[in-house]
Design a protein around this motif. Structure first.
Motif, PDB file in Angstrom:
ATOM      1  N   ILE A  14      37.741  35.998  38.757  1.00  0.00           N
ATOM      2  CA  ILE A  14      38.407  34.816  39.421  1.00  0.00           C
ATOM      3  C   ILE A  14      39.672  35.623  40.240  1.00  0.00           C
ATOM      4  O   ILE A  14      40.338  35.957  39.665  1.00  0.00           O
ATOM      5  CB  ILE A  14      38.884  33.868  38.296  1.00  0.00           C
ATOM      6  N   THR A  15      39.802  35.004  41.426  1.00  0.00           N
ATOM      7  CA  THR A  15      40.645  35.709  42.440  1.00  0.00           C
ATOM      8  C   THR A  15      41.340  35.000  43.241  1.00  0.00           C
ATOM      9  O   THR A  15      40.720  34.129  43.759  1.00  0.00           O
ATOM     10  CB  THR A  15      39.834  36.801  43.267  1.00  0.00           C
ATOM     11  N   HIS A  16      42.671  34.948  43.213  1.00  0.00           N
ATOM     12  CA  HIS A  16      43.675  34.386  43.980  1.00  0.00           C
ATOM     13  C   HIS A  16      43.263  32.681  43.874  1.00  0.00           C
ATOM     14  O   HIS A  16      43.583  32.130  44.815  1.00  0.00           O
ATOM     15  CB  HIS A  16      43.665  34.577  45.363  1.00  0.00           C
ATOM     16  N   ALA A  17      43.031  32.263  42.752  1.00  0.00           N
ATOM     17  CA  ALA A  17      42.712  30.870  42.492  1.00  0.00           C
ATOM     18  C   ALA A  17      44.312  30.247  41.912  1.00  0.00           C
ATOM     19  O   ALA A  17      44.905  30.808  41.443  1.00  0.00           O
ATOM     20  CB  ALA A  17      41.736  30.655  41.348  1.00  0.00           C
ATOM     21  N   THR A  38      49.457  33.754  37.113  1.00  0.00           N
ATOM     22  CA  THR A  38      48.134  34.089  36.899  1.00  0.00           C
ATOM     23  C   THR A  38      47.841  34.468  35.550  1.00  0.00           C
ATOM     24  O   THR A  38      46.982  34.217  34.792  1.00  0.00           O
ATOM     25  CB  THR A  38      47.797  34.921  38.206  1.00  0.00           C
ATOM     26  N   ASP A  73      36.192  32.227  43.976  1.00  0.00           N
ATOM     27  CA  ASP A  73      37.292  31.000  43.456  1.00  0.00           C
ATOM     28  C   ASP A  73      36.398  29.789  43.567  1.00  0.00           C
ATOM     29  O   ASP A  73      35.130  29.853  43.335  1.00  0.00           O
ATOM     30  CB  ASP A  73      38.386  31.040  44.708  1.00  0.00           C
ATOM     31  N   HIS A  97      34.357  38.771  43.429  1.00  0.00           N
ATOM     32  CA  HIS A  97      35.411  37.801  43.505  1.00  0.00           C
ATOM     33  C   HIS A  97      34.893  36.444  43.739  1.00  0.00           C
ATOM     34  O   HIS A  97      33.723  36.073  44.662  1.00  0.00           O
ATOM     35  CB  HIS A  97      36.278  37.963  44.967  1.00  0.00           C
TER      36      HIS A  97
END
Ligand SMILES: [Zn+2]
Ligand SMILES: [Zn+2]
Length: 221
Positions: A73-76, A111, A42, A40
């Motif tokens: 790419i996570t929770h960006a 997303t 960001d 993960h």
């Protein structure tokens, strides 16, 4: 039976339990040809890509398995996904995954849209209730949609398969491994794809041809 290719796993460099070498060793035993380690990231921890690269160089040279450095790419914020994808590539990520709008996490709306419109993305993971338009754009940009073996994320696999088939987008089965027991063999990947409604005649394309095509494009195999 074909050899497994898994393009989405996590090591101790993010929230996984396994060292890269342990992922590699366990994947070898389960009959894998290649595994991408996609921790993960960001904007705050993109340097994680470099740590994965260092860890996999030895494995790559000495073991009979291809370990591919990547990033998820996570929770960006949706609008910075293209910038992060580009940076991850520059840092050496060979597989760029985006953490899609799974039903079981509060992923930021937009997303999926941002990911499919960014041609530097390879895989849109667990895309939840992805729309036909998003799937069509994914197809145009050569972005593969994921059938997830992970509990929770897998709740929308049936919808993802149907939507991809409707528009001709490519699919792949990934585990999103975090723990030792998450890796699966080829047989199990077949069952998960069939369980999501994939027709039997599509199995080889989804389990072998699609991931191999990505790896060939990047000169990995
Ligand atoms: Zn995770
Ligand atoms: Zn993941």
């Amino acid at each position: 039976m074909g050899k497994r290719i898994d393009l989405h796993t996590h090591s101790i460099f993010s929230d996984g339990e396994l060292l890269p070498s342990e992922i590699a060793r366990r994947a070898c035993v389960l009959g894998h040809q290649a595994v991408a380690i996609t921790d993960h990231v960001d904007a705050t921890n993109l340097d994680c890509v470099g740590r994965v690269i260092n860890a996999v160089l030895d494995i790559r040279d000495n073991w009979d398995i291809e370990i591919i450095p990547g990033a998820e790419i996570t929770h960006a914020p949706a609008e910075i996904i293209p910038k992060l994808a580009h940076k991850a590539r520059e840092l050496g990520a060979e597989i760029v995954v985006v953490h899609g709008e799974t039903l079981v996490e509060p992923v930021i709306e937009g997303t999926n849209w941002s990911a499919v419109n960014c041609s530097e993305v390879d895989v849109l993971a667990h895309p939840g209730l992805i729309t036909h338009e998003e799937a069509r754009i994914a197809k145009e940009n050569n972005i593969i949609l994921e059938i997830s073996a992970r509990r929770g994320h897998s709740l929308s696999n049936g919808h993802v398969v149907q939507t991809a088939l409707d528009v001709g987008a490519d699919l792949v089965v990934n585990t999103d491994t975090h723990k030792p027991e998450d890796l699966i063999n080829y047989k199990m990947a077949e069952k998960i794809a069939l369980g999501a409604g994939l027709p039997e005649k599509e199995l080889k394309k989804v389990l072998r041809d699609n991931p191999i095509h990505i790896l060939e494009e990047k000169g990995i195999v």
